[in-house]
Every structure is written in C-alpha cells, then in structure tokens.
Design a protein around this motif. Sequence first.
Motif, short mmCIF file in Angstrom:
data_model
loop_
_atom_site.label_atom_id
_atom_site.label_comp_id
_atom_site.label_asym_id
_atom_site.label_seq_id
_atom_site.Cartn_x
_atom_site.Cartn_y
_atom_site.Cartn_z
N LEU A 1 0.85 -1.19 0.00
CA LEU A 1 0.00 0.00 0.00
C LEU A 1 0.89 1.24 0.00
O LEU A 1 1.97 1.24 0.60
CB LEU A 1 -0.92 0.02 1.22
N THR A 2 0.42 2.30 -0.65
CA THR A 2 1.16 3.56 -0.68
C THR A 2 0.25 4.67 -0.18
O THR A 2 -0.52 5.26 -0.95
CB THR A 2 1.65 3.87 -2.10
N PRO A 3 0.28 4.97 1.13
CA PRO A 3 -0.60 6.02 1.67
C PRO A 3 -0.23 7.38 1.10
O PRO A 3 0.93 7.68 0.85
CB PRO A 3 -0.34 5.95 3.18
N GLN A 4 -1.25 8.22 0.91
CA GLN A 4 -1.05 9.52 0.29
C GLN A 4 -1.14 10.68 1.28
O GLN A 4 -0.74 11.80 0.95
CB GLN A 4 -2.08 9.72 -0.82
N THR A 5 -1.69 10.43 2.46
CA THR A 5 -1.85 11.50 3.44
C THR A 5 -1.31 11.05 4.78
O THR A 5 -1.41 9.88 5.14
CB THR A 5 -3.34 11.89 3.61
N PRO A 6 -0.72 11.98 5.56
CA PRO A 6 -0.21 11.61 6.89
C PRO A 6 -1.35 11.57 7.92
O PRO A 6 -2.46 12.02 7.65
CB PRO A 6 0.77 12.74 7.20
N GLY A 7 -1.02 11.02 9.07
CA GLY A 7 -1.98 11.02 10.17
C GLY A 7 -2.51 9.64 10.47
O GLY A 7 -2.08 8.63 9.89
N PRO A 8 -3.49 9.56 11.39
CA PRO A 8 -4.03 8.26 11.79
C PRO A 8 -4.83 7.60 10.67
O PRO A 8 -5.61 8.26 9.98
CB PRO A 8 -4.92 8.60 12.99
N HIS A 9 -4.62 6.32 10.51
CA HIS A 9 -5.32 5.51 9.53
C HIS A 9 -5.79 4.22 10.19
O HIS A 9 -5.35 3.88 11.28
CB HIS A 9 -4.42 5.15 8.34
N GLN A 10 -6.65 3.54 9.48
CA GLN A 10 -7.00 2.18 9.86
C GLN A 10 -6.54 1.25 8.75
O GLN A 10 -6.78 1.51 7.56
CB GLN A 10 -8.50 2.02 10.08
N LEU A 11 -5.84 0.18 9.15
CA LEU A 11 -5.40 -0.84 8.20
C LEU A 11 -6.38 -2.00 8.29
O LEU A 11 -6.58 -2.58 9.36
CB LEU A 11 -3.99 -1.30 8.54
N LEU B 1 -3.18 2.68 12.66
CA LEU B 1 -1.85 2.85 12.07
C LEU B 1 -1.59 4.34 11.88
O LEU B 1 -2.46 5.06 11.36
CB LEU B 1 -1.78 2.12 10.73
N ASP B 2 -0.44 4.79 12.29
CA ASP B 2 -0.08 6.19 12.13
C ASP B 2 0.84 6.34 10.92
O ASP B 2 1.94 5.79 10.89
CB ASP B 2 0.63 6.71 13.38
N VAL B 3 0.36 7.03 9.90
CA VAL B 3 1.17 7.28 8.71
C VAL B 3 1.97 8.56 8.94
O VAL B 3 1.40 9.63 9.14
CB VAL B 3 0.29 7.41 7.45
#
Length: 640
Positions: free
Chosen positions: A343-353, A369-371
């Motif tokens: 996966l290639t996240p595009q925005t920083p900050g908290p996410h759910q995987l 998950l923290d990006v």
Amino acid sequence: MFQCPICQQNTSIPVGGASVLPQKLHLGFEVEVAGYMSKMTSNSDVACDQCAEGSSDPAVVFCCACHHFLCAFCLEHHKRNRIWSKHKIVGLDQEGARQLHTTMKPGDHYCSQPNHEDNKLNFYLTKLTGAIDENKRMIEQVEISKRNAFLAINQAFEILQQTLEERKKTVFSELEANSLSKTTALTLQKEQFEKMVGDIGHYTDMASQILQTHTDHEIVALGGLIPTELQATLKRVQTISLTPNQHSNISVSVKTDDFVRQLSKLGEISVFFPSPSSCKWMSTSAARVRTRYHVKVQSNTSKGEEYPHGGVEVKGEMRSTHNGAVVYGEVEDHRDGTYTITLTPQTPGPHQLLITMDGQHVQNSPNDLDVRPKRDYHTLCNAQQVIQCNRPLCVAIHDNGDIYVGSYDHCIYVFDQTGQLKNTIGCSGSGDGQFSYPYGVSIKGDVLYVADSGNCRVQKLTSSGKFLHKFGQQGSGQGQFNCPVAVIIDSNNKLIVSDYCNHRIQIFNENGGWLLTIDGNVSGNHSFHFPWGLALDPQGNIHVAAEHSNIIKVFSKEGVYVRMYGDPNGPIGLAIDDEGYSLVSEVSGHCLSIYDPEGNKIHTVGNLKNPHGTALDPRDGSVFIANYGANTVLKYCVNI
C-alpha cells in the motif's frame, strides 16, 4: 469502493464505513412511493403527519422532500421556514400523484453522473451477478482442485504399488539367498559326516579282511597303520559338533498392523481452509506518506497450523480517519499460504489498516496505524544545534532525548536536549565502569552498552552510569576482541560488536555469551577490513561500515552476505532510519553521505571535520554527528 453498473465509475464508501450506506433499496423506495400515491388518489381523508394525534384537520398537500402529508395549518408553517419553503409540494389528486412519481427520488445515489440516479436496482443486481460469478469461479476451482487431487492420489498409489512390488521382489530374493545359504551349509556338513562314516567303514572292513587272509607276521606289519588312521578319524568325530550347523527355520518379519494403520491414513482428504480469525500479519517498516508499505500475511487453519497453499482472496486497504481517503493494496500471492500486500498512503496522520481473507477480517484487523510524513534529507544543510565536546568519538540518543557522547577523555558525557551537560559517566582506567577510548555507545531503555576499545571489552551500565556487567578480553578467539569500536542492540536484545583489528563482527546474547562470528578475513563478497560503524535496517539485516574497504557490506542476522553499496571515503559512523535510509559519516571525506534503501546516494552534508559516530533521535529522526575534528556534536533537523 462501489462501481456504477453503467459508466463503471468508482465511488468511495462514505466515512464511517458500510454501516452508513442507505439501507433502503430501490425496490423498497418504489413500494414507499406507491403507498403515498394510493393515499393521494383515494376518496378518504388523509391524516396530517405533523399534527398531534386526535386533530381533525385532514391533509391537503404532500411534501416530496419531507415525505409528509400536511394540513392547511402545517402547510403555512412549512412555507414560513427558510429551508422547508424550498421543498416541492404537490396536491392530493391524480396530478399530484403524477408529480410525486417524477419528483420524489431516493436520497442517496451511488453515481454522480447524470441520468444514473435511477440505477440503484441495477447496482445491486450487478453486485449479485458478481457474487454469482464468484461462486461459479469457486465451483470451477473445486473441480480443478478435485482433478489435481485425483492425479496426486493416483501418482501416490502408483508409487506405493511400485515400491511394494519392488520390496516384495527384494524380500523374495533375500529369502532365496538365505535358504540357499542354509541348504549349502547343511549339505557340506552332511557330506563331511558321510565321508567320516565311509572312512570308518573302510578301515573296519580292511581290518577284518587282513585278519582273515594274512599271516600273523603280515598282520603285525599292517596292524599299526590301520589303527592310526582309524584313530585319527575317530578323533575328528569327537572334536566336531554333530549338531546341524543351521536351523531349519526361516523367519520373516512382516508386521503389517502399523503399516496398515498408516496406510489407512494415506490420502486423507483434507477440507481445511484458512480461518481468517487465525491468520496473522506483520510489517517490517513504518508507514510513511507516498512510500510503499508492505504487509506480510500468513494464512492459518482454525487449528492454528500454517496453511501451505495459496488461492485465497486476500485484500488490504488503508483508510484515513481524518477524511476517509482509501488506499487499496496490491496483493501478491506467493502460493505457499503467504501473501504480500503493498500500500502507498497519500496523506499523513491516523489511519486504519484493514486486511480481509475471503471477505472476513484477519487477526487484529482493523488496526490503528499512524502514517508519518516522509522525511526529506535533501534539506539537511546547516546544523540547528552545536554542542561543545572534546573530541567526540560516538553518539547515542536516549528515548527521553538525552544525548550520550563517548569522548577521547575516556568517559561518556551526557547532555540534555538543550545541550547542557547533566552527567559524566566513568573515567580513564581499566576497572569496572572505567574506560579507555569508548569508541562505541548504544542505549536501549535504561541500559547503556559501551565498546571499551582500549580495554578490549564491552561494558553494560545503567543509563545513569552504574556498572552492571562486562565481557571480553584481548585476543582473537571466540568472545575476545582486538579494539572493539561499535556495539548495537537488535530487537531480540542480541549485541552486535565491531571487532576492528580482528576484521570481524561478533554477535552475543545480552549477557555477553558468544553466538556467532561474521568473519571478514575471507575472499569474495564476504570480505571486509577494519569494520567500524554498525546499524540494522528495517528487515533486521546488519550493515557494516568497513573503514579501509570504503564500502558498506550488508549481512543477514544469520551472517549470510546480502549485498554491498556506496563508495564512502573512510566510513566510520552509520545509522539507518525506519524507512531504510542509511546515513554514513566519512572520516576521510569530512562529510555525511545519505543513501536510499536501494543503496543510491541521494545527498551529502559537507563542511565536517573528521566526523566519527552518527545517530538518529528515536522521537523525531533528528540527525546527530560526532564532529571529532571540530570538538562538537552537531544536530540536524529533518524536514517532513
């Protein structure tokens, strides 16, 4: 992600997930509209939906937006409201019913394209058709699996039959050989007995004949010969065993019970399949913006055993909790029960995987998950902080921000985050807690390890400087050192030490017990000379800065050569961030070189003077350099 059945346009699931999607299907909506139209065209009064129960005022209109029947009084109230006044109002007659049918539409649409709003039913049909196709595919897959299993069973039993036939021939051959051996031995013994019987009979007959036909003088002359031969034969009879030298029994061990039991289990048909709740996943790197993030999934059965086959539908996605943006992963099936999701996240900050297997979440999914923002090492230029220190040799950063600096003064200086000296650990000497050229320091939690180079040992202390343990002595044997210059700690608390003048890396347990040696005194890619800086990449590989070889060598944690990279001029200090970027201080090149995870140099920080050790702040990734020749420790902040 939903797909329009007409234009194939994808639309993201709204923030909040599938639970916030409209529950009322298109067909249900049509039924609801038909009910309203029936009331509007009937001859009976319709009660006002806004009035209290018991009111006698009948409804006179219908609001297409509120889906309410309204009496004359409530209609006036409706018109006076700034928002409600814009609603479409129709009368309770045939014309109103016609307008209702053309005006009132579902409140939620799956596609924003014109003229697609009436295709909700098609959407659901499309999804069902997709599910039917998937079932067909699975049925076909079952047939394929059945054929493959049939071939495997046939092959296994053919091999078994062939093996049994060959074994039968071997056993029969061994039986024939053993019986022949017994028969031959018994035959030879029988012939020996028969010869003895013949000899004894011969000498007995000869003696009788002589006694009957010869004179006394002749009997005396021949009599000595016959008894001698007869006595020799009789003596042989007495000295040999007259028991058959072989048993007649030929036994064979054919214990079929265990074999039959095992055979009864051969070819058991297993319908075990991966149980999502038992499947596990892991990642070896931090998630950063616009950086490929890899997740490895291991499929297990409900019994917790690894499932050794592929072919299961695995999906992964990363969802921002701020704006609902979704990144879908690329899945690689390794066909051995493991999968890699990229996966290639595009925005920083908290996410759910979210990781699913056959539509069900695996263990620990969803997972927070923290990006993190992507670091930009190209911005490293001027130091943001300068700490004065006499000839600093190495540097390490505590989790609380304290800066530990090994000095040519034979001690460890401890500075706080502002650069103020707060403690001095040790002094010159060879006693416990004393040092002679502490070229390497490493700290984990509240435990400090020091490569005490001049004393050829490694010391273990508390972060405040209390002596705990030491190991090593001068020499070239296992666990001995000749000028250790660096020590690092891996995730399993193993200690990895650069044995500089012995041209090798030694690995120990946390108490100093020797485990492994990576020897650089060899030819080929494995070779290196005067190893100094050490660091671990996100995969756990050991990177070695070989000062005199002017190269960075990479070895697995088992000591197997992996690769090499870079062309540094006298590499001494080495640090690697959680993305795999390497920072190498070059004592002869008077600079800090930065390499990407593939080993390509991307940036150089110059204007240094004989830089030695380098370290990263575990909190924000700031770069610290022991600028030996300038008597300073430099801090560089990394833009993100």
